[in-house]
Write an enzyme that holds these catalytic residues in place. Structure first.
Site, PDB file in Angstrom:
ATOM      1  N   ILE A 159      -9.187  36.448  24.908  1.00 16.67           N
ATOM      2  CA  ILE A 159      -8.675  37.813  24.701  1.00 16.67           C
ATOM      3  C   ILE A 159      -9.837  38.787  24.489  1.00 16.67           C
ATOM      4  O   ILE A 159      -9.849  39.878  25.077  1.00 16.67           O
ATOM      5  CB  ILE A 159      -7.666  37.849  23.524  1.00 16.67           C
ATOM      6  CG1 ILE A 159      -6.450  36.971  23.872  1.00 16.67           C
ATOM      7  CG2 ILE A 159      -7.220  39.279  23.234  1.00 16.67           C
ATOM      8  CD1 ILE A 159      -5.457  36.755  22.725  1.00 16.67           C
ATOM      9  N   THR A 237      -5.776  43.176  16.848  1.00 17.35           N
ATOM     10  CA  THR A 237      -4.628  42.582  17.553  1.00 17.35           C
ATOM     11  C   THR A 237      -4.580  41.075  17.303  1.00 17.35           C
ATOM     12  O   THR A 237      -3.863  40.364  18.011  1.00 17.35           O
ATOM     13  CB  THR A 237      -4.725  42.810  19.081  1.00 17.35           C
ATOM     14  OG1 THR A 237      -6.022  42.415  19.521  1.00 17.35           O
ATOM     15  CG2 THR A 237      -4.442  44.246  19.457  1.00 17.35           C
ATOM     16  N   ARG A 239      -4.993  38.803  13.728  1.00 18.96           N
ATOM     17  CA  ARG A 239      -4.149  38.493  12.569  1.00 18.96           C
ATOM     18  C   ARG A 239      -4.518  39.436  11.432  1.00 18.96           C
ATOM     19  O   ARG A 239      -5.705  39.690  11.174  1.00 18.96           O
ATOM     20  CB  ARG A 239      -4.357  37.041  12.111  1.00 18.96           C
ATOM     21  CG  ARG A 239      -3.704  35.989  13.003  1.00 18.96           C
ATOM     22  CD  ARG A 239      -2.182  36.021  12.952  1.00 18.96           C
ATOM     23  NE  ARG A 239      -1.549  35.006  13.771  1.00 18.96           N
ATOM     24  CZ  ARG A 239      -1.157  35.175  15.038  1.00 18.96           C
ATOM     25  NH1 ARG A 239      -1.331  36.341  15.638  1.00 18.96           N
ATOM     26  NH2 ARG A 239      -0.570  34.192  15.695  1.00 18.96           N
ATOM     27  N   ASP A 263      -1.949  46.171  15.236  1.00 15.55           N
ATOM     28  CA  ASP A 263      -0.731  45.536  15.762  1.00 15.55           C
ATOM     29  C   ASP A 263      -0.309  44.377  14.868  1.00 15.55           C
ATOM     30  O   ASP A 263       0.765  43.821  15.054  1.00 15.55           O
ATOM     31  CB  ASP A 263      -0.989  45.035  17.190  1.00 15.55           C
ATOM     32  CG  ASP A 263       0.258  44.435  17.844  1.00 15.55           C
ATOM     33  OD1 ASP A 263       1.329  45.078  17.770  1.00 15.55           O
ATOM     34  OD2 ASP A 263       0.169  43.350  18.431  1.00 15.55           O
ATOM     35  N   GLU A 268       3.305  40.053   7.372  1.00 13.98           N
ATOM     36  CA  GLU A 268       4.318  40.624   8.273  1.00 13.98           C
ATOM     37  C   GLU A 268       5.710  40.059   7.971  1.00 13.98           C
ATOM     38  O   GLU A 268       5.827  38.877   7.689  1.00 13.98           O
ATOM     39  CB  GLU A 268       3.972  40.288   9.735  1.00 13.98           C
ATOM     40  CG  GLU A 268       2.757  41.007  10.231  1.00 13.98           C
ATOM     41  CD  GLU A 268       2.356  40.557  11.642  1.00 13.98           C
ATOM     42  OE1 GLU A 268       3.174  39.937  12.344  1.00 13.98           O
ATOM     43  OE2 GLU A 268       1.217  40.853  12.027  1.00 13.98           O
ATOM     44  N   HIS A 286       3.461  44.190  15.864  1.00 13.66           N
ATOM     45  CA  HIS A 286       3.066  42.906  16.469  1.00 13.66           C
ATOM     46  C   HIS A 286       3.712  42.713  17.857  1.00 13.66           C
ATOM     47  O   HIS A 286       4.510  41.793  18.050  1.00 13.66           O
ATOM     48  CB  HIS A 286       3.420  41.732  15.543  1.00 13.66           C
ATOM     49  CG  HIS A 286       2.623  40.487  15.850  1.00 13.66           C
ATOM     50  ND1 HIS A 286       2.264  39.557  14.918  1.00 13.66           N
ATOM     51  CD2 HIS A 286       2.115  40.017  17.024  1.00 13.66           C
ATOM     52  CE1 HIS A 286       1.580  38.575  15.481  1.00 13.66           C
ATOM     53  NE2 HIS A 286       1.486  38.839  16.782  1.00 13.66           N
ATOM     54  N   ILE A 287       3.329  43.594  18.779  1.00 16.58           N
ATOM     55  CA  ILE A 287       3.884  43.504  20.139  1.00 16.58           C
ATOM     56  C   ILE A 287       2.823  43.105  21.168  1.00 16.58           C
ATOM     57  O   ILE A 287       2.997  43.326  22.366  1.00 16.58           O
ATOM     58  CB  ILE A 287       4.570  44.818  20.574  1.00 16.58           C
ATOM     59  CG1 ILE A 287       3.583  46.007  20.531  1.00 16.58           C
ATOM     60  CG2 ILE A 287       5.815  45.099  19.735  1.00 16.58           C
ATOM     61  CD1 ILE A 287       4.093  47.248  21.265  1.00 16.58           C
ATOM     62  N   GLY A 288       1.710  42.534  20.680  1.00 18.87           N
ATOM     63  CA  GLY A 288       0.609  42.169  21.587  1.00 18.87           C
ATOM     64  C   GLY A 288       1.054  41.399  22.819  1.00 18.87           C
ATOM     65  O   GLY A 288       0.620  41.664  23.930  1.00 18.87           O
ATOM     66  N   SER A 289       1.934  40.442  22.633  1.00 10.94           N
ATOM     67  CA  SER A 289       2.337  39.599  23.774  1.00 10.94           C
ATOM     68  C   SER A 289       3.728  39.968  24.298  1.00 10.94           C
ATOM     69  O   SER A 289       4.309  39.219  25.086  1.00 10.94           O
ATOM     70  CB  SER A 289       2.313  38.125  23.363  1.00 10.94           C
ATOM     71  OG  SER A 289       3.297  37.869  22.371  1.00 10.94           O
TER      72      SER A 289
HETATM   73  C1  8YV Z   1       3.369  36.036  19.231  1.00 11.31           C
HETATM   74  C2  8YV Z   1       0.862  35.883  18.622  1.00 11.31           C
HETATM   75  O1  8YV Z   1       4.242  37.069  19.512  1.00 11.31           O
HETATM   76  O2  8YV Z   1       0.657  34.120  20.195  1.00 11.31           O
HETATM   77  C3  8YV Z   1       0.301  34.591  19.126  1.00 11.31           C
HETATM   78  O3  8YV Z   1      -0.543  34.008  18.415  1.00 11.31           O
HETATM   79  O4  8YV Z   1       0.359  36.404  17.726  1.00 11.31           O
HETATM   80  C4  8YV Z   1       1.998  36.635  19.206  1.00 11.31           C
HETATM   81  O5  8YV Z   1       1.634  37.106  20.452  1.00 11.31           O
HETATM   82  C5  8YV Z   1       3.882  35.343  18.035  1.00 11.31           C
HETATM   83  O6  8YV Z   1       2.948  34.752  17.240  1.00 11.31           O
HETATM   84  C6  8YV Z   1       4.944  34.362  18.484  1.00 11.31           C
HETATM   85  O7  8YV Z   1       5.080  33.218  17.729  1.00 11.31           O
END
Ligand code: 8YV
Length: 321
Positions: A159, A237, A239, A263, A268, A286-289
């Protein structure tokens, strides 16, 4: 042949639930309620595997009390700080994650945060929506250019490297700190800093992309924030627990830092409420993914791991121990 049983602790994207139902006896969670440790253990009775998310805490106690039937815990995430991998190893329970499939989505959100913080997107949006925009003027909502600025990347894994590629397109100079230096072809002209302290001193914008570990917890504390150039921007983005919230909030209030884009948060979804009052903090839940394609890929990758172990008797591709 009996289909293996999977405890699925959270609601999954429809395409992922369809594959789960096709190949497994899937114990789904349509209400998406987060299970307590006791519930996790009870609901895992007789299950061959578990598909979990980062909201499920797989502590040594949980691992110790899991039924013997559980052979694999696959997390729907790249981060795995919520799993005690050593406890899994000690009990012979395979643990897997989903690396690689959320790299671009997360790097995109890192860049959204960098741009939003540098260009005061929250203040601009608020002014407009609250009817406080009385007209254009030459010094209204001035942010800073990204071109020519130094981007410090803490954690140059997949990333971090994807953030660097985007930043090059914006004309930024890339610096990074990582446990080990990258080979030259992956460095792509970025400057390596053997210590985080050295990186901080040159980071006009700091992007946190390292994993949360006992070593990185609270690592961005008051002393390290003081090393950043005055007016720097901090973006996270990865933790939330890597940041000392009180120190970051203090630095955003005092003007030591220009802005932050976050994010992820410690505890959380119960983030430190003081962030909400800061106009120079651009905050996302927390919308990174969180893209359709990425969430499907995360689910399919977790399923590939479960399939390998439970359907094909092969090693899991993304085994954590
Ligand atoms: C997830 C994330 O949405 O993959 C990770 O580590 O932080 C996030 O993108 C989340 O943790 C899903 O369990």
């Amino acid at each position: 042949m009996r289909k293996p049983t999977i405890l699925v602790t959270r609601r999954m994207p429809p395409a992922v639930e369809a594959r789960l139902k096709r190949d497994y006896d899937a114990r789904l969670n349509p209400d998406d309620r987060i299970y307590s440790s006791e519930e996790l253990i009870a609901k895992a009775a007789g299950a061959d595997g578990m598909l979990i998310c980062s909201s499920d805490k797989i502590t040594p106690e949980v691992v110790a009390h899991l039924p013997e039937s559980v052979k694999i815990i696959a997390t729907f995430s790249v981060g795995y700080e919520h799993i005690d991998v050593m406890a899994c190893e000690a009990r012979g329970v395979i643990a897997t994650n989903t690396p690689g499939v959320l790299t671009d989505a997360t790097a995109d959100i890192a860049f959204l945060l960098i741009l939003a913080a540098a260009r005061r997107a929250y203040e601009a949006q608020t002014m407009l929506r609250q009817g406080q925009w009385t007209g254009w003027h030459t010094t209204m909502l001035l942010g800073i250019d990204l071109a020519g600025k130094r981007l410090g990347i803490f954690g140059m894994g997949r990333i971090g490297q994807a953030v660097a590629r985007r930043a090059l397109g914006f004309g930024m100079e890339i610096h990074y700190h990582n446990r080990s230096r990258l080979p030259q072809e992956l460095e792509a002209g970025a400057t390596y800093h053997p210590t985080l302290e050295s990186l901080l001193q040159v980071s006009d914008v700091l992007s946190i992309n390292a994993p949360s570990t006992p070593e990185t917890r609270n690592i961005l504390n008051a002393e390290r924030i003081a090393l950043l150039p005055d007016g720097a921007i901090v973006v996270n983005t990865a933790r939330g627990d890597m940041v000392d919230d009180a120190a970051l909030i203090g630095a955003l209030r005092s003007g030591k830092l220009r802005a932050a884009g976050l994010d992820v948060f410690a505890g959380e979804p119960n983030l430190n409420k003081e962030y909400l009052s800061l106009p120079n903090a651009y905050l996302l839940p927390h919308i990174g993914s969180a893209t359709i394609e990425t969430r499907d890929r995360m689910g399919f990758t977790a399923l590939d791991n479960l399939d390998a172990v439970l359907l094909h008797g092969r090693p899991a591709p993304n085994r954590l121990w």
